[in-house]
Write a protein that holds these residues in place. Structure first.
Motif, PDB file in Angstrom:
ATOM      1  N   ASN A  78      16.548   6.220  -7.917  1.00 22.13           N
ATOM      2  CA  ASN A  78      17.287   5.365  -8.856  1.00 22.13           C
ATOM      3  C   ASN A  78      16.338   4.504  -9.687  1.00 22.13           C
ATOM      4  OD1 ASN A  78      19.788   6.314  -8.008  1.00 22.13           O
ATOM      5  ND2 ASN A  78      19.949   4.779  -6.369  1.00 22.13           N
ATOM      6  N   ASN A  79      15.256   4.035  -9.057  1.00 17.13           N
ATOM      7  CA  ASN A  79      14.295   3.215  -9.806  1.00 17.13           C
ATOM      8  C   ASN A  79      13.646   4.013 -10.931  1.00 17.13           C
ATOM      9  OD1 ASN A  79      14.715   0.922  -8.273  1.00 17.13           O
ATOM     10  ND2 ASN A  79      13.095   1.422  -6.797  1.00 17.13           N
ATOM     11  N   GLN A  80      13.354   5.285 -10.672  1.00 16.65           N
ATOM     12  CA  GLN A  80      12.764   6.121 -11.714  1.00 16.65           C
ATOM     13  C   GLN A  80      13.762   6.373 -12.838  1.00 16.65           C
ATOM     14  OE1 GLN A  80      11.522   9.389  -9.124  1.00 16.65           O
ATOM     15  NE2 GLN A  80       9.367   8.920  -9.569  1.00 16.65           N
ATOM     16  N   ASN A  81      15.016   6.603 -12.463  1.00 19.15           N
ATOM     17  CA  ASN A  81      16.051   6.776 -13.492  1.00 19.15           C
ATOM     18  C   ASN A  81      16.187   5.520 -14.336  1.00 19.15           C
ATOM     19  OD1 ASN A  81      16.782   9.420 -12.860  1.00 19.15           O
ATOM     20  ND2 ASN A  81      18.178   8.754 -11.230  1.00 19.15           N
ATOM     21  N   GLN A  82      16.179   4.359 -13.679  1.00 20.62           N
ATOM     22  CA  GLN A  82      16.266   3.086 -14.390  1.00 20.62           C
ATOM     23  C   GLN A  82      15.090   2.915 -15.342  1.00 20.62           C
ATOM     24  OE1 GLN A  82      18.636   0.864 -14.336  1.00 20.62           O
ATOM     25  NE2 GLN A  82      17.721  -1.000 -15.192  1.00 20.62           N
ATOM     26  N   THR A  83      13.893   3.299 -14.888  1.00 25.54           N
ATOM     27  CA  THR A  83      12.706   3.169 -15.733  1.00 25.54           C
ATOM     28  C   THR A  83      12.810   4.049 -16.968  1.00 25.54           C
ATOM     29  OG1 THR A  83      11.323   2.667 -13.812  1.00 25.54           O
ATOM     30  CG2 THR A  83      10.211   3.424 -15.807  1.00 25.54           C
ATOM     31  N   PHE A  84      13.253   5.280 -16.778  1.00 27.07           N
ATOM     32  CA  PHE A  84      13.397   6.190 -17.914  1.00 27.07           C
ATOM     33  C   PHE A  84      14.465   5.680 -18.896  1.00 27.07           C
ATOM     34  CE2 PHE A  84      11.299   9.481 -15.253  1.00 27.07           C
ATOM     35  CZ  PHE A  84      10.325   9.864 -16.167  1.00 27.07           C
ATOM     36  N   VAL A 123      15.177   2.515 -19.456  1.00 30.72           N
ATOM     37  CA  VAL A 123      14.552   1.396 -20.164  1.00 30.72           C
ATOM     38  C   VAL A 123      13.615   1.924 -21.248  1.00 30.72           C
ATOM     39  CG1 VAL A 123      12.990  -0.569 -19.939  1.00 30.72           C
ATOM     40  CG2 VAL A 123      14.768  -0.185 -18.216  1.00 30.72           C
ATOM     41  N   ILE A 124      12.852   2.966 -20.925  1.00 27.62           N
ATOM     42  CA  ILE A 124      11.950   3.563 -21.919  1.00 27.62           C
ATOM     43  C   ILE A 124      12.743   4.079 -23.116  1.00 27.62           C
ATOM     44  CG2 ILE A 124      10.371   5.488 -22.342  1.00 27.62           C
ATOM     45  CD1 ILE A 124       9.386   5.186 -19.485  1.00 27.62           C
ATOM     46  N   GLU A 125      13.880   4.718 -22.855  1.00 32.07           N
ATOM     47  CA  GLU A 125      14.718   5.231 -23.940  1.00 32.07           C
ATOM     48  C   GLU A 125      15.213   4.090 -24.834  1.00 32.07           C
ATOM     49  OE1 GLU A 125      15.547   8.347 -24.899  1.00 32.07           O
ATOM     50  OE2 GLU A 125      14.021   9.004 -23.483  1.00 32.07           O
ATOM     51  N   VAL A 126      15.601   2.973 -24.229  1.00 33.92           N
ATOM     52  CA  VAL A 126      16.057   1.819 -25.002  1.00 33.92           C
ATOM     53  C   VAL A 126      14.918   1.270 -25.856  1.00 33.92           C
ATOM     54  CG1 VAL A 126      16.874  -0.567 -24.831  1.00 33.92           C
ATOM     55  CG2 VAL A 126      17.882   1.190 -23.384  1.00 33.92           C
ATOM     56  N   CYS A 127      13.738   1.135 -25.271  1.00 32.15           N
ATOM     57  CA  CYS A 127      12.587   0.603 -26.012  1.00 32.15           C
ATOM     58  C   CYS A 127      12.209   1.508 -27.174  1.00 32.15           C
ATOM     59  CB  CYS A 127      11.393   0.436 -25.080  1.00 32.15           C
ATOM     60  SG  CYS A 127      11.612  -0.800 -23.780  1.00 32.15           S
ATOM     61  N   LEU A 128      12.170   2.808 -26.940  1.00 32.46           N
ATOM     62  CA  LEU A 128      11.802   3.755 -27.991  1.00 32.46           C
ATOM     63  C   LEU A 128      12.844   3.776 -29.106  1.00 32.46           C
ATOM     64  CD1 LEU A 128      10.454   6.764 -25.889  1.00 32.46           C
ATOM     65  CD2 LEU A 128       9.135   5.255 -27.377  1.00 32.46           C
ATOM     66  N   LEU A 129      14.116   3.702 -28.744  1.00 33.94           N
ATOM     67  CA  LEU A 129      15.162   3.704 -29.759  1.00 33.94           C
ATOM     68  C   LEU A 129      15.083   2.453 -30.623  1.00 33.94           C
ATOM     69  CD1 LEU A 129      17.637   5.000 -31.021  1.00 33.94           C
ATOM     70  CD2 LEU A 129      19.043   3.929 -29.240  1.00 33.94           C
ATOM     71  N   ALA A 130      14.855   1.304 -29.992  1.00 33.31           N
ATOM     72  CA  ALA A 130      14.722   0.055 -30.748  1.00 33.31           C
ATOM     73  C   ALA A 130      13.520   0.120 -31.684  1.00 33.31           C
ATOM     74  CB  ALA A 130      14.581  -1.130 -29.794  1.00 33.31           C
ATOM     75  N   GLY A 131      12.388   0.614 -31.183  1.00 34.94           N
ATOM     76  CA  GLY A 131      11.202   0.715 -32.012  1.00 34.94           C
ATOM     77  C   GLY A 131      11.391   1.691 -33.161  1.00 34.94           C
ATOM     78  N   SER A 171       1.122   4.364 -14.859  1.00 41.80           N
ATOM     79  CA  SER A 171       0.361   5.610 -14.732  1.00 41.80           C
ATOM     80  C   SER A 171       1.186   6.722 -14.083  1.00 41.80           C
ATOM     81  CB  SER A 171      -0.900   5.361 -13.899  1.00 41.80           C
ATOM     82  OG  SER A 171      -0.556   4.866 -12.611  1.00 41.80           O
ATOM     83  N   LYS A 172       2.274   6.367 -13.404  1.00 39.08           N
ATOM     84  CA  LYS A 172       3.100   7.356 -12.735  1.00 39.08           C
ATOM     85  C   LYS A 172       4.196   7.911 -13.629  1.00 39.08           C
ATOM     86  CE  LYS A 172       2.367   5.176  -8.209  1.00 39.08           C
ATOM     87  NZ  LYS A 172       3.005   4.555  -7.030  1.00 39.08           N
ATOM     88  N   THR A 173       4.438   7.265 -14.754  1.00 34.08           N
ATOM     89  CA  THR A 173       5.492   7.685 -15.674  1.00 34.08           C
ATOM     90  C   THR A 173       4.869   8.337 -16.892  1.00 34.08           C
ATOM     91  OG1 THR A 173       6.829   5.806 -14.950  1.00 34.08           O
ATOM     92  CG2 THR A 173       7.517   6.923 -16.958  1.00 34.08           C
ATOM     93  N   PRO A 174       5.365   9.497 -17.314  1.00 33.24           N
ATOM     94  CA  PRO A 174       4.790  10.160 -18.496  1.00 33.24           C
ATOM     95  C   PRO A 174       4.864   9.278 -19.745  1.00 33.24           C
ATOM     96  CG  PRO A 174       6.243  11.649 -17.303  1.00 33.24           C
ATOM     97  CD  PRO A 174       6.429  10.292 -16.699  1.00 33.24           C
ATOM     98  N   THR A 175       3.815   9.295 -20.525  1.00 32.99           N
ATOM     99  CA  THR A 175       3.796   8.562 -21.793  1.00 32.99           C
ATOM    100  C   THR A 175       4.712   9.251 -22.789  1.00 32.99           C
ATOM    101  OG1 THR A 175       1.523   7.836 -21.401  1.00 32.99           O
ATOM    102  CG2 THR A 175       2.322   7.773 -23.672  1.00 32.99           C
ATOM    103  N   GLN A 176       5.491   8.444 -23.517  1.00 32.08           N
ATOM    104  CA  GLN A 176       6.468   8.968 -24.463  1.00 32.08           C
ATOM    105  C   GLN A 176       5.969   8.816 -25.897  1.00 32.08           C
ATOM    106  OE1 GLN A 176       9.469  10.409 -23.411  1.00 32.08           O
ATOM    107  NE2 GLN A 176       8.588  10.182 -21.360  1.00 32.08           N
ATOM    108  N   LEU A 177       6.290   9.796 -26.724  1.00 35.15           N
ATOM    109  CA  LEU A 177       5.894   9.787 -28.136  1.00 35.15           C
ATOM    110  C   LEU A 177       7.104  10.047 -29.008  1.00 35.15           C
ATOM    111  CD1 LEU A 177       3.823   9.916 -30.505  1.00 35.15           C
ATOM    112  CD2 LEU A 177       3.576  12.350 -29.989  1.00 35.15           C
ATOM    113  N   VAL A 178       7.252   9.235 -30.058  1.00 34.20           N
ATOM    114  CA  VAL A 178       8.324   9.426 -31.040  1.00 34.20           C
ATOM    115  C   VAL A 178       7.690   9.562 -32.418  1.00 34.20           C
ATOM    116  CG1 VAL A 178      10.322   8.393 -32.177  1.00 34.20           C
ATOM    117  CG2 VAL A 178      10.053   8.186 -29.721  1.00 34.20           C
TER     118      VAL A 178
END
Length: 251
Positions: A3-9, A11-19, A63-70
């Motif tokens: 669940n923590n990994q799902n939550q992290t992903f 959050v990443i989606e929210v950050c990338l969408l905002a950016g 370092s455990k989560t893949p880096t995302q690129l948009v």
């Protein structure tokens, strides 16, 4: 996946969408990075890293989560969307929104067409052209020619850019058309001061926000973004000047 990994992903989606929304709407590079990291921190990810250029966003949280690129392909000016994303960011920082609610609100902002209709943009460009002429100490007799030339020039910019996705080419042809129309008005004695009519009419084409953002990014230490935006602004200014120069070379 926990669940923590799902939550992290999420959050990443929210950050990338905002950016992505902010960068496509004309926000400064440092503002986009700051907003993304503040959103991540508000959702409990203190160690986040973002690297933003005018054409892309790279975001990582650990370092455990893949880096995302948009990839950012098209950019425009829509400061209302920037303000709305900032509003969502403040709500997140105050603990008023969950990850799902924030993502939903950002999706609504992304899909909503906040830009004014094309006819309103053309009308505003026309009136602005006449007002710029007066500001540059032109005469009121040249107000109407500047309004017409500026409106038609801005309309041609929108139309040509839809046909040919080369911004430099569209700006060159728009300024060329403005120059030809200005000469036409002067030859028919509808206008008197050719230089003032042209100056007022091309002002809606000038990349004012782009130049401002380039300087602000440079002052904030974002050298790559500042230089690239400055180069883009220079190419736009060169296209406008080249179109007018062609007209003056024959008149």
């Amino acid at each position: 996946m926990t669940n923590n990994q799902n939550q992290t992903f999420d959050v990443i989606e929210v950050c990338l969408l905002a950016g992505k929304i902010m960068l496509r709407s004309g926000a400064e590079t440092y503002r986009v990075e700051d907003t993304m990291m503040r959103i991540a921190a508000a959702f409990g990810i203190a160690d986040s890293h973002s690297y933003v250029t005018p054409t892309g966003i790279i975001f990582s949280v650990s370092s455990k989560t893949p880096t995302q690129l948009v990839r950012i392909v098209d950019r425009s000016t829509d400061l209302q969307k920037v303000a709305k994303v900032n509003g969502v960011s403040r709500q997140i920082s105050n603990g008023e929104l969950s990850v799902e609610e924030a993502y939903h609100q950002l999706k609504v902002i992304e899909l909503d067409a906040h830009a004014y209709p094309i006819w309103v943009q053309i009308a505003a460009a026309s009136i602005a052209s006449g007002c710029f002429l007066i500001m540059f100490q032109g005469t009121w007799s040249d107000f109407l020619p500047a309004v017409v030339a500026g409106g038609i020039g801005f309309s041609s910019l929108i139309y040509i850019h839809q046909l040919v996705e080369i911004k430099f080419f569209a700006e060159f042809l728009a300024s060329l058309l403005i120059g030809l129309l200005s000469v036409f008005f002067v030859v028919l004695n509808i206008g008197t001061e050719l230089d003032k009519i042209i100056i007022g009419s091309v002002m809606p084409l000038v990349p004012g926000l782009l130049i401002t953002n380039a300087v602000r990014d440079l002052m904030a230490g974002h050298l790559v973004s500042g230089i690239s935006k400055g180069a883009e602004a220079f190419l736009t200014a060169f296209a406008i000047g080249a179109g007018v120069a062609v007209v003056f070379s024959f008149y």
